[in-house]
Design an enzyme around this catalytic site. Structure first.
Site, short mmCIF file in Angstrom:
data_model
loop_
_atom_site.label_atom_id
_atom_site.label_comp_id
_atom_site.label_asym_id
_atom_site.label_seq_id
_atom_site.Cartn_x
_atom_site.Cartn_y
_atom_site.Cartn_z
N GLU A 16 31.03 41.78 42.87
CA GLU A 16 31.69 41.75 41.57
C GLU A 16 30.91 40.89 40.59
O GLU A 16 30.77 41.23 39.43
CB GLU A 16 33.12 41.22 41.74
N ARG A 66 45.57 33.12 41.58
CA ARG A 66 46.20 34.14 42.40
C ARG A 66 46.87 33.49 43.62
O ARG A 66 47.95 33.88 44.02
CB ARG A 66 45.16 35.16 42.83
N GLU A 109 43.92 46.07 48.26
CA GLU A 109 44.00 44.70 48.74
C GLU A 109 45.28 44.34 49.49
O GLU A 109 45.23 43.61 50.48
CB GLU A 109 43.84 43.75 47.56
#
Ligand SMILES: Cc1cc2nc3c(=O)[nH]c(=O)nc-3n(C[C@H](O)[C@H](O)[C@H](O)COP(=O)(O)OP(=O)(O)OC[C@H]3O[C@@H](n4cnc5c(N)ncnc54)[C@H](O)[C@@H]3O)c2cc1C
Ligand code: FES
Length: 1267
Positions: free
Chosen positions: A701, A779, A1114
């Site tokens: 990423e 997160r 995920e």
């Protein structure tokens, strides 16, 4: 990977073998026919059934592993056209896949097996999944493919062995190496006297590693693989003799036949060799590696040397034509240091009656892994008695070479085989098989405990065999000996909702459409970044990276981690640039590194943004609670281990700084931006192209930019195309991984388990730069509740700055870390209440309409439905807003070229997008083609990560199609027969969350899933077996159930690695030890649950994403935590047997070492605990002491008296002996002077400079004699 067919006259006629292409020397391929995946079938003419079935059964996602798996299957079919399911599972022991979770591969290939039907259940007599389906009223399906469409296997159609290859004799000369392949023993001996330093190579599985990874060079190589004496097998009266070049597979095959013919008592050693070979590497290695190579490598963890040593096998060595017999039982090193190291034969003895033999091995992963400790054990009893006449215990993994426990064996000789002998043997072994706390390989307590556990297993095995005299103990013995690894046939089933009756056949949404590239991937036709043909003038780049974690490079700048990129070398070939990079010398001035989270906390080394989420009144919550529990949990990091490592090819276009970058990246936009910045050109001069990736999982990423910018700069400077693909070890060293986390918690709860209040601190190891660490921590905080309603929460998330390579995104971002710590306190508080954990979990679950700790209302809460269907721990997952784009070209012939902002890495995104476009435009999927992802077609793309890609790109595709439909409207009106429809909807809502105010809506919707797992642990060795997992997952209305189930299984198995197996190990100086597949173990075929059932929750459309679907990449990863907590429950039960009932700490991953150490028993208590801290005592006064020794019943005792420590005025040093079991613990566990190599003399004064301190123990590390 190739499959090799050769002529091994004495064992095989023509046979087929898989081999690792990276280790197999090209020169050794002379006389060998090589078949590659391209040679057995292709998409233009005909796929081979092995290719077709993996593709159609959805066993290929990113496809990078697929050719290797196809060739393993092909080879098996060549050798055994009608294999059993067990043969199929064994054939894949050396293959790895990081995407699929293995189930679809096994399911697809099960169709070749003759002994099992669709799901494998018939073998266990519980009925087939299909029959259940027929009874069901609902439109459910249990199949993702139709095996009746498969072509039959026709072995007569395979290529034959080319006759022109049936000759021998050759010599190759390269730039630096000469390869000679003699054909007779005489020639070999002559060559050896001509080139005394020549290296002998057979399988190259050891030498190849030395040359590739350890920079060794052997200018003359002699390959004796074709010498008949070295391949011969002789059966004699006393045993079997193998030529030293016999491959391990051939040894296995011969011994299997021998064992079948001999009475069991005579075959004990052969059986033990077979047991060791069963877990020795994978077939690709065993097919080429030789017996002689294993012996002569003399590795401390050789699997065969302990067996050969304990069984008294003999070697025959040759020098200038003399043959010498050499016993194997003289401590291995004797053989290796012999001036005659040319083994011709290795003989293994037959056993006599009254003689027993066993071998054991413990590794981090059962399949294809080297041992942590391994052993061979033999006992011979006096005629008709249970009195030991001779005993040999040989261990690997406990010293620099294989060792015999000579002292223990001597003491046990003449003794009766009973409890007393067991007790004494363990005491003696604990003393003799000792390791210093800093022994290479670490895991000191675990390894020492294993030596005792193995002996206990051997003791019981023998006892069982002597059962006539010992009936009472035998059944208990049988239970202990039952291996976790008895082969049980693999069973699986998937359950999904079929598309509604009446859905048009051409409407592909919701159907299990095969991955669009699967057939190409299975044939080796799929093009990955490094497959792009070489350009003329192309250069190869190799990075030069720091070998220090924190240092100043003299006259340059500071490096902040091992692997920090310092420079790069460009050369005409890969080989030359790598060689040049290895000779670069860098002078460092070392600075103190910070490696662990604990060190960072001590030094307050934090990245600046600290986030908090607070809700309710935590103090009041604690006051109202019946109990309060405090604790901490550490979760290790995880390496992405995408099968395709980072790769970039930069091609300058020669005009205005234009450059084309072919990159394996999830983030074309960032890659473009970074390269443009580095080159000082506008972004529109840089085109980034991504055809597909061999896996990404978050690792591509952002982290690809560190390589891409270096390659782009090199191409810019030279004006020539430049390529670089990282080797696995470089990739692991440089690119970072999942953030390790430390969670400290305090939880208040009621007697019934209801949680009232939670205070939690999360520390993430961010490495040396921010990268995505803040997002990961956010997160984690948003997931700290997992699925539980906690009225009062106080949480803080801190990212530690350390001298490790920057950690980054990894499937689940920080979610799995956040939830794992929640499950830790949840499981412990249930124990504290004395209630079943699942009851307490259910009690605390959210309800529809509840507010989360970040004040978002739960709507469409299907978790309790999933729970009811599955009955175990649960998870949820969520979404945020992103940018996406799509470009749809409609050609006059009706075909459509589709481009969108997401990248294909095996997750099936392109396939899904084709399905979306197909429905939007109302045309068949065959009309639609996706060529690649590129920044010149879709700009400003979001990274393909975090499971949102199908949502956002799907919407973009949909919108683009809608625009086209609108433009076509006038034409449609003039031609009403046109079939394209108009679509209206816009789903991406406004999302955002304010940490300060704890308000907003961070997520668009939630995903729910429940998993229930059953495991078995071996309390003696720490092994565990995943027996069964059931998953129920809410994916909304699936766009493609085959791809969604593939994602669930793939994520689950990746999580299995995270929580039970994958362990990154660093030195205290920040050097990564685990840099490749040899040291870092990801789950293999044999690690998935033996029974694996996945169902998609039916009737749960999600109104907030494209076609009512939900993201799936995920969320299922965390479901594998069910395996971790099942292991923890099993350990609880084992500890209960030792009277331990309190909650205990189990960090993640639950490796064999952690499991064994947590199963406290008599053996763990016998070995010295580690966890020592080293202290320099220079500053402390009164360091003098006097050495003394005395005799005791347990042997010589050496010790010290003095004023060394205020509270410990006296302690003992045990000189190679441990005292009896009932000694106080602080007197038992002290270091031996022998390990220091110091000649200590009784009565002389010494001063002690450095000791290792443990809460109850001292170890002396450095001593000086006082004058
Ligand atoms: C992926 C992988 C997994 C592995 N797993 C295991 C495992 O589970 N257990 C284990 O024990 N090992 C394991 N190994 C190590 C290795 O495969 C074995 O030691 C193997 O038996 C070596 O045989 P070879 O023919 O490939 O040796 P080579 O690499 O060809 O040679 C090894 C050494 O032996 C010498 N040698 C070879 N033949 C002779 C001879 N006839 N006379 C004198 N010297 C000789 C060579 O000169 C060299 O020094 C593994 C290796 C790899 C790469
Ligand atoms: S499909 Fe196996 S590694 Fe990607």
């Amino acid at each position: 990977m190739e499959t090799l067919a050769n002529e091994m006259t004495l064992i095989y006629s023509f046979s087929h073998h898989t081999a690792n292409a990276c280790l197999f020397p090209v020169c050794a391929l002379h006389h060998v026919a090589v078949t590659t995946v391209e040679g057995i079938g292709n998409t233009k003419s005909r796929l081979h059934p092995a290719q077709e079935r993996i593709a159609k059964s959805h066993g290929s996602q990113c496809g990078f592993c697929t050719p290797g798996i196809v060739m393993s299957m092909y080879t098996l079919l060549r050798n055994k056209p009608e294999p059993k399911m067990e043969d199929i599972e064994d054939a894949f022991q050396g293959n790895l896949c990081r995407c699929t979770g293995y189930r679809p591969i096994l399911e697809g290939y099960r169709t070749f097996a003759k002994d099992l039907n669709c799901c494998g259940r018939v073998a266990n007599g519980t009925g087939c999944c299909r029959s259940e389906r027929e009874n069901s009223m609902v439109m459910m399906s249990s199949s993702l493919f139709n095996s009746s469409e498969f072509q039959p296997l026709d072995p007569t159609q395979e290529p034959i062995f080319p006759p022109e290859l049936m000759q021998k004799q050759l010599c190759f000369k390269g730039e630096r190496v000469m390869w000679i392949q003699p054909t007779t023993l005489k020639e070999l001996v002559a060559l050896k006297s001509q080139y005394p330093n020549a290296k002998l190579v057979v399988g190259n599985t050891e030498v190849g590693i030395e040359m590739r990874l350890k920079n060794m060079l052997y200018p003359v190589i002699i390959a004796p693989a074709w010498i008949s004496e070295m391949n011969a097998v002789q059966h004699t009266e006393t045993g079997v003799t193998f030529g030293a070049a016999c491959t391990l597979s051939s040894v296995e095959e011969v011994l299997r036949k021998v064992v079948a013919e001999l009475p069991p008592y005579k075959a004990e050693v052969f059986q033990a060799v077979l047991e060791q070979l069963r877990w020795f590497a994978g077939p690709q290695i065993r097919n080429v590696a030789a017996l002689g190579g294993n012996i002569m490598t003399a590795s401390p963890i050789s699997d065969l040397n302990p067996v050969l040593m304990a069984s008294g096998s003999k070697l025959t060595l040759v020098s200038t034509r003399k043959l010498l017999a050499f016993p194997c039982d003289t401590e291995g090193s004797g053989i290796v240091n012999s001036p005659l190291p040319w083994i011709v034969r290795s003989g293994q003895n037959l056993k006599m009656e009254g003689e027993y033999f066993s071998a054991f091995k413990q590794a981090s992963r059962r399949e294809d892994d080297i041992a942590i400790v391994t052993c061979g054990m033999r006992v011979l009893f006096q005629d008709g008695t249970n009195r030991v006449e001779e005993i040999k215990l040989s261990y690997g993994g406990m010293a620099p070479t294989t060792v015999l426990a000579l002292k223990t064996c001597k003491e046990l000789t003449g003794r009766d085989w009973n409890e007393k002998l067991l007790q004494d043997a363990c005491r003696l072994l604990a003393g003799e098989m000792d390791l210093s706390p800093s022994a290479p390989g670490g895991m000191v307590d675990f390894r020492r405990t294993l030596t005792l556990s193995f002996f206990f297993k051997f003791y019981l095995t023998v006892l069982q065999k002597l059962s006539k005299n010992y009936n009472g103990t035998v059944s208990a013995a049988r239970e202990v000996l039952q291996s976790c690894f008895t082969k049980i046939p693999f069973q699986s089933c998937v359950l999904l909702q079929e598309v509604p009756r009446g859905q048009a056949v051409e409407d592909m949404v919701g159907r299990p459409l095969m991955h669009v590239s699967a057939a190409k991937q299975a044939c080796g036709e799929a093009v990955y970044c490094d497959d792009i043909p070489h350009y003329e003038n192309e250069l190869y780049l190799t990075l030069v990276t720091s070998t220090k974690a924190h240092a100043k490079i003299l006259s340059l700048h500071i490096v902040t981690c091992v692997g920090h990129i310092i420079g790069a070398v460009l050369a005409d070939t890969q080989e030359h640039s790598r060689r040049a990079a290895k000779v670069v010398k860098i002078k460092y001035e070392e600075l103190k590194p910070i490696v662990t989270i604990q060190e960072a906390i001590e030094k307050q080394s934090f990245l600046k943004s600290i986030k908090r989420i607070n809700k309710g009144d935590v103090k009041k919550g604690f006051e109202e609670s019946d109990h309060i529990l405090e604790g901490e949990m550490y979760l290790g990091g995880q390496e992405h281990f995408y099968l395709e490592t980072h790769c970039t090819l930069a091609v300058p276009k020669g005009e205005d700084g234009e450059m084309e970058l072919f990159v394996s990246t999830q983030n074309p936009m960032k890659t473009q931006e970074f390269a443009a910045n580095a080159l000082g050109v506008p972004s529109n001069r840089i085109v980034v192209r991504v055809k597909r990736m061999g896996g990404g999982f978050g690792g591509k990423e952002t982290r690809n930019t560190i390589l891409t910018t270096a390659v782009a700069v090199a191409a810019f400077k030279t004006g020539r195309p430049v390529r670089c693909m990282l080797d696995r070890d470089e990739d692991m060293l440089i690119s970072g991984g999942r953030h390790p986390f430390l969670g400290r918690y305090k939880v208040g709860f009621m007697k019934n388990g209801k949680v009232k209040s939670l205070e939690v601190s999360y520390y993430g190891n961010g490495g040396n730069s921010v990268d995505l660490s803040y997002g990961v921590m956010d997160r984690a905080l948003l997931h700290l509740d997992n699925s539980y309603n906690i009225p009062n929460v106080s949480s803080v998330g801190i990212v530690c700055k350390t001298n490790l390579p920057s950690n980054t995104a990894f499937r689940g971002f920080g979610g799995p870390q956040g939830m794992m710590i929640a499950e830790c306190w949840m499981s412990d508080l249930a124990r504290k209440c004395g209630l079943p954990p699942e009851e307490v979990r259910k009690l605390n679950l959210y309800h529809e309409g509840d507010l989360t700790h970040f004040n978002q209302k739960l709507e469409g809460f299907t978790l309790r439905r999933c729970w009811d269907e599955c009955l175990s721990s649960s998870s949820y997952h969520v979404f945020w807003s992103c940018l996406a784009g799509a470009l749809v070209h409609v050609y006059t012939d009706g075909s459509v070229l589709l481009t969108h902002g997401g990248t294909e890495m095996g997750q099936g995104l392109h396939t899904k997008m084709i399905q979306v476009a197909s429905r939007s435009l109302g045309i068949p999927t065959s009309n639609i083609y996706i060529s690649e992802t590129s920044t010149n077609t879709v700009p400003n793309t979001s990274p393909t990560a975090a499971s949102v890609s199908a949502d956002i790109n799907g919407m973009a595709v949909h919108n683009a199609c809608q625009t086209i439909l609108k433009r076509l409207e006038p034409i449609k009106q003039s031609n009403p027969k046109g079939s394209w429809e108009d679509w209206v909807s816009c789903l991406i809502p406004d999302l955002g969350y304010d940490f300060e105010k704890n308000e907003g809506k961070p997520f668009c919707y939630f995903s729910y899933g429940v998993a229930c797992s059953e495991v078995e642990i071996d309390c003696l060795t720490g092994d565990h077996k995943n027996i069964r997992t059931d998953i129920v997952m809410d994916v909304g209305t699936s766009l493609n159930p085959a791809i969604d189930i593939g994602q669930i299984e793939g994520a689950f198995v990746q999580g299995l690695g995270l929580f039970t197996m994958e362990e990154l190990r660093y030195s205290p100086e920040g050097n990564l030890y685990t840099r490749g597949p040899g040291m870092y173990k990801i789950p293999a075929f044999g690690d998935i649950p033996t029974e694996f059932y996945v169902s998609l929750l039916r009737d749960c459309p999600n109104s907030k994403a494209v076609y009512s679907s939900k993201a799936v990449g995920e969320p299922p990863l965390f479901l594998s935590a069910s395996v971790f907590y099942a292991i923890k429950d099993a350990i609880y039960s084992a500890r209960k047997d030792s009277g331990l009932t309190e909650p205990f700490r189990l960090d993640s991953p639950a490796t064999p070492e952690r499991i064994r150490n947590a199963c406290v028993d008599i053996f763990t208590k016998m070995v010295t605990p580690s966890g020592f801290t080293v202290c320099s005592l220079a500053s402390l006064p009164h360091m003098e002491c006097v050495c003394w020794s005395q005799w005791s019943r347990s042997g010589i005792r050496a010790g010290w008296e003095g004023r060394l420590w205020p509270c410990l005025s006296r302690w003992f040093l045990f000189h190679g002996h441990y005292p009896s079991f009932n000694m106080p613990p602080n007197e038992r566990q002290i270091h031996r002077p022998a390990l220091l190599g110091l000649p200590l003399q009784e009565g002389l004064p010494y001063s002690i400079n450095e000791v290792a301190v443990h809460p109850s123990i001292l170890q002396v590390l450095s001593i000086e004699q006082k004058h």
